[in-house]
Motif scaffolding. Structure first.
Motif, PDB file in Angstrom:
ATOM      1  N   ILE A  38       9.563  35.282  -7.743  1.00  0.00           N
ATOM      2  CA  ILE A  38      10.837  35.888  -7.351  1.00  0.00           C
ATOM      3  C   ILE A  38      11.751  36.055  -8.551  1.00  0.00           C
ATOM      4  O   ILE A  38      12.466  37.052  -8.671  1.00  0.00           O
ATOM      5  CB  ILE A  38      11.491  35.062  -6.232  1.00  0.00           C
ATOM      6  N   MET A  39      11.714  35.098  -9.470  1.00  0.00           N
ATOM      7  CA  MET A  39      12.559  35.205 -10.666  1.00  0.00           C
ATOM      8  C   MET A  39      12.132  36.366 -11.560  1.00  0.00           C
ATOM      9  O   MET A  39      12.977  36.996 -12.206  1.00  0.00           O
ATOM     10  CB  MET A  39      12.519  33.900 -11.464  1.00  0.00           C
ATOM     11  N   PHE A  40      10.831  36.665 -11.611  1.00  0.00           N
ATOM     12  CA  PHE A  40      10.349  37.727 -12.493  1.00  0.00           C
ATOM     13  C   PHE A  40      10.402  39.110 -11.865  1.00  0.00           C
ATOM     14  O   PHE A  40      10.178  40.103 -12.548  1.00  0.00           O
ATOM     15  CB  PHE A  40       8.924  37.431 -12.966  1.00  0.00           C
ATOM     16  N   GLN A  41      10.688  39.190 -10.570  1.00  0.00           N
ATOM     17  CA  GLN A  41      10.784  40.502  -9.948  1.00  0.00           C
ATOM     18  C   GLN A  41      12.090  41.176 -10.343  1.00  0.00           C
ATOM     19  O   GLN A  41      13.124  40.523 -10.423  1.00  0.00           O
ATOM     20  CB  GLN A  41      10.734  40.374  -8.427  1.00  0.00           C
ATOM     21  N   PRO A  42      12.034  42.481 -10.590  1.00  0.00           N
ATOM     22  CA  PRO A  42      13.277  43.190 -10.906  1.00  0.00           C
ATOM     23  C   PRO A  42      14.185  43.240  -9.687  1.00  0.00           C
ATOM     24  O   PRO A  42      13.715  43.208  -8.547  1.00  0.00           O
ATOM     25  CB  PRO A  42      12.807  44.590 -11.307  1.00  0.00           C
ATOM     26  N   SER A  43      15.474  43.324  -9.943  1.00  0.00           N
ATOM     27  CA  SER A  43      16.419  43.357  -8.821  1.00  0.00           C
ATOM     28  C   SER A  43      16.248  44.658  -8.051  1.00  0.00           C
ATOM     29  O   SER A  43      15.892  45.688  -8.597  1.00  0.00           O
ATOM     30  CB  SER A  43      17.850  43.241  -9.327  1.00  0.00           C
ATOM     31  N   SER A  66       2.450  50.034  -8.463  1.00  0.00           N
ATOM     32  CA  SER A  66       2.997  49.457  -9.681  1.00  0.00           C
ATOM     33  C   SER A  66       2.957  47.942  -9.622  1.00  0.00           C
ATOM     34  O   SER A  66       2.637  47.327  -8.604  1.00  0.00           O
ATOM     35  CB  SER A  66       4.434  49.930  -9.876  1.00  0.00           C
ATOM     36  N   LEU A  67       3.310  47.320 -10.720  1.00  0.00           N
ATOM     37  CA  LEU A  67       3.357  45.867 -10.806  1.00  0.00           C
ATOM     38  C   LEU A  67       4.393  45.305  -9.843  1.00  0.00           C
ATOM     39  O   LEU A  67       4.185  44.249  -9.229  1.00  0.00           O
ATOM     40  CB  LEU A  67       3.677  45.447 -12.250  1.00  0.00           C
ATOM     41  N   GLU A  68       5.492  46.020  -9.666  1.00  0.00           N
ATOM     42  CA  GLU A  68       6.541  45.590  -8.736  1.00  0.00           C
ATOM     43  C   GLU A  68       6.010  45.506  -7.310  1.00  0.00           C
ATOM     44  O   GLU A  68       6.295  44.554  -6.581  1.00  0.00           O
ATOM     45  CB  GLU A  68       7.706  46.565  -8.814  1.00  0.00           C
ATOM     46  N   SER A  69       5.215  46.486  -6.920  1.00  0.00           N
ATOM     47  CA  SER A  69       4.634  46.495  -5.584  1.00  0.00           C
ATOM     48  C   SER A  69       3.668  45.336  -5.394  1.00  0.00           C
ATOM     49  O   SER A  69       3.673  44.675  -4.353  1.00  0.00           O
ATOM     50  CB  SER A  69       3.914  47.821  -5.352  1.00  0.00           C
ATOM     51  N   VAL A  70       2.844  45.088  -6.393  1.00  0.00           N
ATOM     52  CA  VAL A  70       1.887  43.983  -6.319  1.00  0.00           C
ATOM     53  C   VAL A  70       2.616  42.650  -6.232  1.00  0.00           C
ATOM     54  O   VAL A  70       2.238  41.772  -5.451  1.00  0.00           O
ATOM     55  CB  VAL A  70       0.934  44.022  -7.541  1.00  0.00           C
ATOM     56  N   MET A  71       3.684  42.505  -7.001  1.00  0.00           N
ATOM     57  CA  MET A  71       4.446  41.257  -6.973  1.00  0.00           C
ATOM     58  C   MET A  71       5.092  41.036  -5.605  1.00  0.00           C
ATOM     59  O   MET A  71       5.135  39.905  -5.111  1.00  0.00           O
ATOM     60  CB  MET A  71       5.502  41.253  -8.079  1.00  0.00           C
ATOM     61  N   LYS A  72       5.582  42.101  -4.984  1.00  0.00           N
ATOM     62  CA  LYS A  72       6.182  41.967  -3.654  1.00  0.00           C
ATOM     63  C   LYS A  72       5.146  41.564  -2.621  1.00  0.00           C
ATOM     64  O   LYS A  72       5.400  40.721  -1.762  1.00  0.00           O
ATOM     65  CB  LYS A  72       6.871  43.265  -3.243  1.00  0.00           C
ATOM     66  N   LYS A  73       3.948  42.153  -2.701  1.00  0.00           N
ATOM     67  CA  LYS A  73       2.887  41.808  -1.759  1.00  0.00           C
ATOM     68  C   LYS A  73       2.450  40.360  -1.936  1.00  0.00           C
ATOM     69  O   LYS A  73       2.240  39.638  -0.953  1.00  0.00           O
ATOM     70  CB  LYS A  73       1.699  42.748  -1.938  1.00  0.00           C
ATOM     71  N   ILE A  74       2.306  39.924  -3.177  1.00  0.00           N
ATOM     72  CA  ILE A  74       1.912  38.538  -3.444  1.00  0.00           C
ATOM     73  C   ILE A  74       2.987  37.578  -2.955  1.00  0.00           C
ATOM     74  O   ILE A  74       2.682  36.515  -2.408  1.00  0.00           O
ATOM     75  CB  ILE A  74       1.611  38.335  -4.947  1.00  0.00           C
ATOM     76  N   THR A  75       4.250  37.950  -3.116  1.00  0.00           N
ATOM     77  CA  THR A  75       5.344  37.105  -2.638  1.00  0.00           C
ATOM     78  C   THR A  75       5.285  36.937  -1.131  1.00  0.00           C
ATOM     79  O   THR A  75       5.436  35.823  -0.614  1.00  0.00           O
ATOM     80  CB  THR A  75       6.703  37.721  -3.042  1.00  0.00           C
ATOM     81  N   VAL A  76       5.028  38.011  -0.411  1.00  0.00           N
ATOM     82  CA  VAL A  76       4.936  37.930   1.048  1.00  0.00           C
ATOM     83  C   VAL A  76       3.744  37.072   1.465  1.00  0.00           C
ATOM     84  O   VAL A  76       3.854  36.211   2.342  1.00  0.00           O
ATOM     85  CB  VAL A  76       4.853  39.344   1.662  1.00  0.00           C
ATOM     86  N   ILE A  77       2.601  37.285   0.825  1.00  0.00           N
ATOM     87  CA  ILE A  77       1.402  36.522   1.170  1.00  0.00           C
ATOM     88  C   ILE A  77       1.603  35.039   0.905  1.00  0.00           C
ATOM     89  O   ILE A  77       1.267  34.191   1.744  1.00  0.00           O
ATOM     90  CB  ILE A  77       0.177  37.077   0.400  1.00  0.00           C
ATOM     91  N   LEU A  78       2.157  34.695  -0.262  1.00  0.00           N
ATOM     92  CA  LEU A  78       2.403  33.287  -0.580  1.00  0.00           C
ATOM     93  C   LEU A  78       3.424  32.667   0.367  1.00  0.00           C
ATOM     94  O   LEU A  78       3.307  31.498   0.743  1.00  0.00           O
ATOM     95  CB  LEU A  78       2.857  33.131  -2.033  1.00  0.00           C
ATOM     96  N   GLY A  79       4.425  33.443   0.761  1.00  0.00           N
ATOM     97  CA  GLY A  79       5.418  32.935   1.707  1.00  0.00           C
ATOM     98  C   GLY A  79       4.810  32.623   3.068  1.00  0.00           C
ATOM     99  O   GLY A  79       5.115  31.597   3.684  1.00  0.00           O
ATOM    100  N   VAL A  80       3.914  33.487   3.528  1.00  0.00           N
ATOM    101  CA  VAL A  80       3.245  33.256   4.811  1.00  0.00           C
ATOM    102  C   VAL A  80       2.334  32.028   4.718  1.00  0.00           C
ATOM    103  O   VAL A  80       2.321  31.179   5.617  1.00  0.00           O
ATOM    104  CB  VAL A  80       2.449  34.508   5.245  1.00  0.00           C
ATOM    105  N   ILE A  81       1.595  31.914   3.625  1.00  0.00           N
ATOM    106  CA  ILE A  81       0.725  30.744   3.439  1.00  0.00           C
ATOM    107  C   ILE A  81       1.547  29.467   3.405  1.00  0.00           C
ATOM    108  O   ILE A  81       1.173  28.448   3.997  1.00  0.00           O
ATOM    109  CB  ILE A  81      -0.127  30.904   2.161  1.00  0.00           C
ATOM    110  N   GLU A  82       2.674  29.505   2.721  1.00  0.00           N
ATOM    111  CA  GLU A  82       3.567  28.334   2.645  1.00  0.00           C
ATOM    112  C   GLU A  82       4.063  27.943   4.042  1.00  0.00           C
ATOM    113  O   GLU A  82       4.089  26.762   4.392  1.00  0.00           O
ATOM    114  CB  GLU A  82       4.752  28.643   1.738  1.00  0.00           C
ATOM    115  N   GLY A  83       4.442  28.927   4.839  1.00  0.00           N
ATOM    116  CA  GLY A  83       4.913  28.644   6.191  1.00  0.00           C
ATOM    117  C   GLY A  83       3.829  28.056   7.076  1.00  0.00           C
ATOM    118  O   GLY A  83       4.064  27.095   7.814  1.00  0.00           O
ATOM    119  N   VAL A  84       2.628  28.607   6.999  1.00  0.00           N
ATOM    120  CA  VAL A  84       1.519  28.098   7.805  1.00  0.00           C
ATOM    121  C   VAL A  84       1.160  26.672   7.384  1.00  0.00           C
ATOM    122  O   VAL A  84       0.929  25.805   8.232  1.00  0.00           O
ATOM    123  CB  VAL A  84       0.294  29.046   7.695  1.00  0.00           C
ATOM    124  N   LEU A  85       1.122  26.431   6.078  1.00  0.00           N
ATOM    125  CA  LEU A  85       0.843  25.073   5.601  1.00  0.00           C
ATOM    126  C   LEU A  85       1.906  24.085   6.069  1.00  0.00           C
ATOM    127  O   LEU A  85       1.591  22.945   6.426  1.00  0.00           O
ATOM    128  CB  LEU A  85       0.748  25.051   4.073  1.00  0.00           C
TER     129      LEU A  85
END
Length: 99
Positions: A38-43, A66-85
């Motif tokens: 989240i810190m490395f994603q552009p505003s 783009s890299l921004e799109s990939v970072m957003k997708k990874i953020t969503v996936i990691l957030g869902v995994i964190e919630g399930v865990l």
């Protein structure tokens, strides 16, 4: 303890502390990864043009791959995994309170 032995096999109940420790370590690592990502994603400011008044949208610039799109997708996936865990972690706490 009778409730636990009636619903969960003994070897599973004995492994709950280890499972919880592994899940806790995974949640900490995923949390740190989320913070860094989240810190490395552009505003995502609105991008209003000063002279033309046109707005730049995410898809108008073809940023779908783009890299921004990939970072957003990874953020969503990691957030869902964190919630399930977290849910599974607290369910194991309810099932097995440790003796």
């Amino acid at each position: 303890m009778q409730f636990l032995s009636a619903t969960v096999a003994g070897w599973v109940a004995d492994s709950f502390p280890i499972i919880r420790l592994v899940m806790l370590i995974l949640m900490i690592l995923i949390g740190l990864a989320l913070v860094l990502l989240i810190m490395f994603q552009p505003s995502s400011s609105s991008g209003m043009g000063a002279l033309t008044g046109q707005r730049d949208t995410f898809y108008s610039k073809d940023k779908s791959k783009s890299l921004e799109s990939v970072m957003k997708k990874i953020t969503v996936i990691l957030g869902v995994i964190e919630g399930v865990l977290a849910i599974i972690f607290f369910v194991t706490l309810i099932i097995y309170r440790g003796a």
